[in-house]
Design a protein around this motif. Structure first.
Motif, PDB file in Angstrom:
ATOM      1  N   PHE A 109       0.844  -1.192   0.000  1.00  0.00           N
ATOM      2  CA  PHE A 109       0.000   0.000   0.000  1.00  0.00           C
ATOM      3  C   PHE A 109       0.879   1.242   0.000  1.00  0.00           C
ATOM      4  O   PHE A 109       2.034   1.219   0.430  1.00  0.00           O
ATOM      5  N   VAL A 110       0.316   2.334  -0.504  1.00  0.00           N
ATOM      6  CA  VAL A 110       0.968   3.630  -0.508  1.00  0.00           C
ATOM      7  C   VAL A 110      -0.132   4.678  -0.356  1.00  0.00           C
ATOM      8  O   VAL A 110      -1.237   4.502  -0.866  1.00  0.00           O
TER       9      VAL A 110
ATOM     10  N   ALA B 267       4.052   4.145   3.101  1.00  0.00           N
ATOM     11  CA  ALA B 267       4.068   3.004   2.190  1.00  0.00           C
ATOM     12  C   ALA B 267       4.421   1.785   3.020  1.00  0.00           C
ATOM     13  O   ALA B 267       5.107   1.893   4.035  1.00  0.00           O
ATOM     14  N   GLY B 268       3.933   0.619   2.591  1.00  0.00           N
ATOM     15  CA  GLY B 268       4.263  -0.565   3.358  1.00  0.00           C
ATOM     16  C   GLY B 268       3.621  -1.828   2.854  1.00  0.00           C
ATOM     17  O   GLY B 268       3.102  -1.889   1.736  1.00  0.00           O
ATOM     18  N   PHE B 269       3.647  -2.822   3.722  1.00  0.00           N
ATOM     19  CA  PHE B 269       3.115  -4.151   3.465  1.00  0.00           C
ATOM     20  C   PHE B 269       2.049  -4.449   4.509  1.00  0.00           C
ATOM     21  O   PHE B 269       2.243  -4.184   5.692  1.00  0.00           O
ATOM     22  N   ARG B 270       0.921  -5.016   4.075  1.00  0.00           N
ATOM     23  CA  ARG B 270      -0.167  -5.321   4.987  1.00  0.00           C
ATOM     24  C   ARG B 270      -0.720  -6.702   4.690  1.00  0.00           C
ATOM     25  O   ARG B 270      -1.032  -7.040   3.557  1.00  0.00           O
ATOM     26  N   SER B 271      -0.846  -7.526   5.739  1.00  0.00           N
ATOM     27  CA  SER B 271      -1.571  -8.792   5.646  1.00  0.00           C
ATOM     28  C   SER B 271      -2.745  -8.691   6.622  1.00  0.00           C
ATOM     29  O   SER B 271      -3.018  -7.621   7.157  1.00  0.00           O
TER      30      SER B 271
ATOM     31  N   THR C 104       5.029  -0.457   8.066  1.00  0.00           N
ATOM     32  CA  THR C 104       4.822   0.834   7.418  1.00  0.00           C
ATOM     33  C   THR C 104       6.065   1.712   7.560  1.00  0.00           C
ATOM     34  O   THR C 104       6.654   1.788   8.636  1.00  0.00           O
ATOM     35  N   PHE C 105       6.447   2.361   6.484  1.00  0.00           N
ATOM     36  CA  PHE C 105       7.467   3.403   6.490  1.00  0.00           C
ATOM     37  C   PHE C 105       6.754   4.706   6.175  1.00  0.00           C
ATOM     38  O   PHE C 105       5.906   4.750   5.292  1.00  0.00           O
ATOM     39  N   PHE C 106       7.097   5.778   6.901  1.00  0.00           N
ATOM     40  CA  PHE C 106       6.340   7.018   6.726  1.00  0.00           C
ATOM     41  C   PHE C 106       7.230   8.236   6.898  1.00  0.00           C
ATOM     42  O   PHE C 106       8.345   8.152   7.432  1.00  0.00           O
ATOM     43  N   ALA C 107       6.717   9.370   6.447  1.00  0.00           N
ATOM     44  CA  ALA C 107       7.358  10.670   6.624  1.00  0.00           C
ATOM     45  C   ALA C 107       6.269  11.679   6.954  1.00  0.00           C
ATOM     46  O   ALA C 107       5.201  11.672   6.341  1.00  0.00           O
ATOM     47  N   THR C 108       6.514  12.518   7.946  1.00  0.00           N
ATOM     48  CA  THR C 108       5.606  13.611   8.272  1.00  0.00           C
ATOM     49  C   THR C 108       6.349  14.921   8.079  1.00  0.00           C
ATOM     50  O   THR C 108       7.553  15.004   8.321  1.00  0.00           O
ATOM     51  N   MET C 109       5.617  15.934   7.638  1.00  0.00           N
ATOM     52  CA  MET C 109       6.230  17.228   7.362  1.00  0.00           C
ATOM     53  C   MET C 109       5.165  18.314   7.381  1.00  0.00           C
ATOM     54  O   MET C 109       3.992  18.029   7.125  1.00  0.00           O
ATOM     55  N   PRO C 110       5.555  19.551   7.687  1.00  0.00           N
ATOM     56  CA  PRO C 110       4.592  20.653   7.604  1.00  0.00           C
ATOM     57  C   PRO C 110       4.278  20.995   6.147  1.00  0.00           C
ATOM     58  O   PRO C 110       5.112  20.813   5.261  1.00  0.00           O
ATOM     59  N   PHE C 111       3.055  21.471   5.918  1.00  0.00           N
ATOM     60  CA  PHE C 111       2.657  21.838   4.559  1.00  0.00           C
ATOM     61  C   PHE C 111       3.445  23.033   4.018  1.00  0.00           C
ATOM     62  O   PHE C 111       3.671  23.142   2.826  1.00  0.00           O
ATOM     63  N   ASP C 112       3.865  23.942   4.911  1.00  0.00           N
ATOM     64  CA  ASP C 112       4.537  25.143   4.420  1.00  0.00           C
ATOM     65  C   ASP C 112       5.997  24.902   4.029  1.00  0.00           C
ATOM     66  O   ASP C 112       6.609  25.756   3.400  1.00  0.00           O
ATOM     67  N   SER C 113       6.555  23.751   4.369  1.00  0.00           N
ATOM     68  CA  SER C 113       7.921  23.423   3.934  1.00  0.00           C
ATOM     69  C   SER C 113       7.991  21.937   3.595  1.00  0.00           C
ATOM     70  O   SER C 113       8.591  21.145   4.312  1.00  0.00           O
TER      71      SER C 113
ATOM     72  N   GLY D  21       9.943   7.606   9.827  1.00  0.00           N
ATOM     73  CA  GLY D  21       9.816   6.517  10.777  1.00  0.00           C
ATOM     74  C   GLY D  21       9.426   5.199  10.149  1.00  0.00           C
ATOM     75  O   GLY D  21       9.121   5.107   8.959  1.00  0.00           O
ATOM     76  N   ALA D  22       9.449   4.198  10.997  1.00  0.00           N
ATOM     77  CA  ALA D  22       9.025   2.847  10.620  1.00  0.00           C
ATOM     78  C   ALA D  22       8.202   2.290  11.767  1.00  0.00           C
ATOM     79  O   ALA D  22       8.439   2.606  12.940  1.00  0.00           O
ATOM     80  N   GLN D  23       7.232   1.485  11.431  1.00  0.00           N
ATOM     81  CA  GLN D  23       6.366   0.904  12.463  1.00  0.00           C
ATOM     82  C   GLN D  23       5.980  -0.508  12.096  1.00  0.00           C
ATOM     83  O   GLN D  23       6.001  -0.890  10.929  1.00  0.00           O
ATOM     84  N   ILE D  24       5.634  -1.256  13.105  1.00  0.00           N
ATOM     85  CA  ILE D  24       5.040  -2.569  12.925  1.00  0.00           C
ATOM     86  C   ILE D  24       3.692  -2.531  13.626  1.00  0.00           C
ATOM     87  O   ILE D  24       3.576  -1.969  14.720  1.00  0.00           O
ATOM     88  N   GLY D  25       2.684  -3.061  12.976  1.00  0.00           N
ATOM     89  CA  GLY D  25       1.343  -3.087  13.542  1.00  0.00           C
ATOM     90  C   GLY D  25       0.846  -4.516  13.629  1.00  0.00           C
ATOM     91  O   GLY D  25       1.062  -5.313  12.725  1.00  0.00           O
ATOM     92  N   LEU D  26       0.187  -4.824  14.731  1.00  0.00           N
ATOM     93  CA  LEU D  26      -0.404  -6.141  14.926  1.00  0.00           C
ATOM     94  C   LEU D  26      -1.917  -6.018  14.851  1.00  0.00           C
ATOM     95  O   LEU D  26      -2.504  -5.186  15.552  1.00  0.00           O
ATOM     96  N   GLY D  27      -2.534  -6.818  13.997  1.00  0.00           N
ATOM     97  CA  GLY D  27      -3.969  -6.745  13.780  1.00  0.00           C
ATOM     98  C   GLY D  27      -4.743  -7.560  14.806  1.00  0.00           C
ATOM     99  O   GLY D  27      -4.300  -8.604  15.259  1.00  0.00           O
TER     100      GLY D  27
END
Length: 158
Positions: free
Chosen positions: A97-98, A124-128, A134-143, A151-157
């Motif tokens: 997913f992205v 973006a990442g992989f989901r089962s 998930t790998f992600f990036a956060t940023m302000p809209f003005d820059s 960051g990177a995360q692991i999620g347990l369903g």
């Protein structure tokens, strides 16, 4: 203390909504997440870690709407932390997913109140069915693409 109570109420509501709506229905997924974050220089100084939860609502076979709430802590300091609610629209291609969406951060604890402007969160990442990377990036809209947290995360369903 009042703010921490609000966070726990939100988490309980997420569990309640998921168990009610997901009874016999696979169109919604609930994930508990844990991850790490760094600045865009990848020095991990300061070191950020977080935990949170998100729901995945399947709009169609290839579109997922994912509201989430994360608590972000610097190093292992439990006195203050950031609450990061976000809502992300993901495009699913098989198990990959992205997507992107909006996020905002609120300082909880300490002596000062603080919140950021709305920002962009890309992921973006992989989901089962039971796990999500998930790998992600956060940023302000003005820059855009400056002053990012990556960051990177692991999620347990559940």
């Amino acid at each position: 203390m009042k703010k921490i109570l609000y966070v726990f109420i939100i988490i309980i509501l997420l569990f309640s909504v998921n168990s009610t709506l997901n009874a016999g229905n696979n169109d919604i997924g609930f994930f508990g997440n844990f991850g790490i974050m760094a600045g865009d220089d990848f020095k991990f100084d300061p070191f950020f870690w977080y935990f949170g939860a998100n729901l995945d609502f399947y709009i169609s076979d290839n579109l997922i709407l994912s509201p989430e709430a994360n608590l972000i802590m610097q190093d292992f300091n439990f006195e203050t932390f950031l609450l990061q609610p976000a809502i992300i629209l993901n495009v699913k291609l098989s198990n990959l997913f992205v997507g992107g969406g909006i996020q905002k951060m609120f300082l909880i604890g300490g002596t000062e109140a603080y919140s950021t402007d709305l920002g962009l969160k890309l992921n973006a990442g992989f989901r089962s069915d039971n796990i999500k990377f998930t790998f992600f990036a956060t940023m302000p809209f003005d820059s855009l693409f400056e002053n990012m947290l990556i960051g990177a995360q692991i999620g347990l369903g559940f």
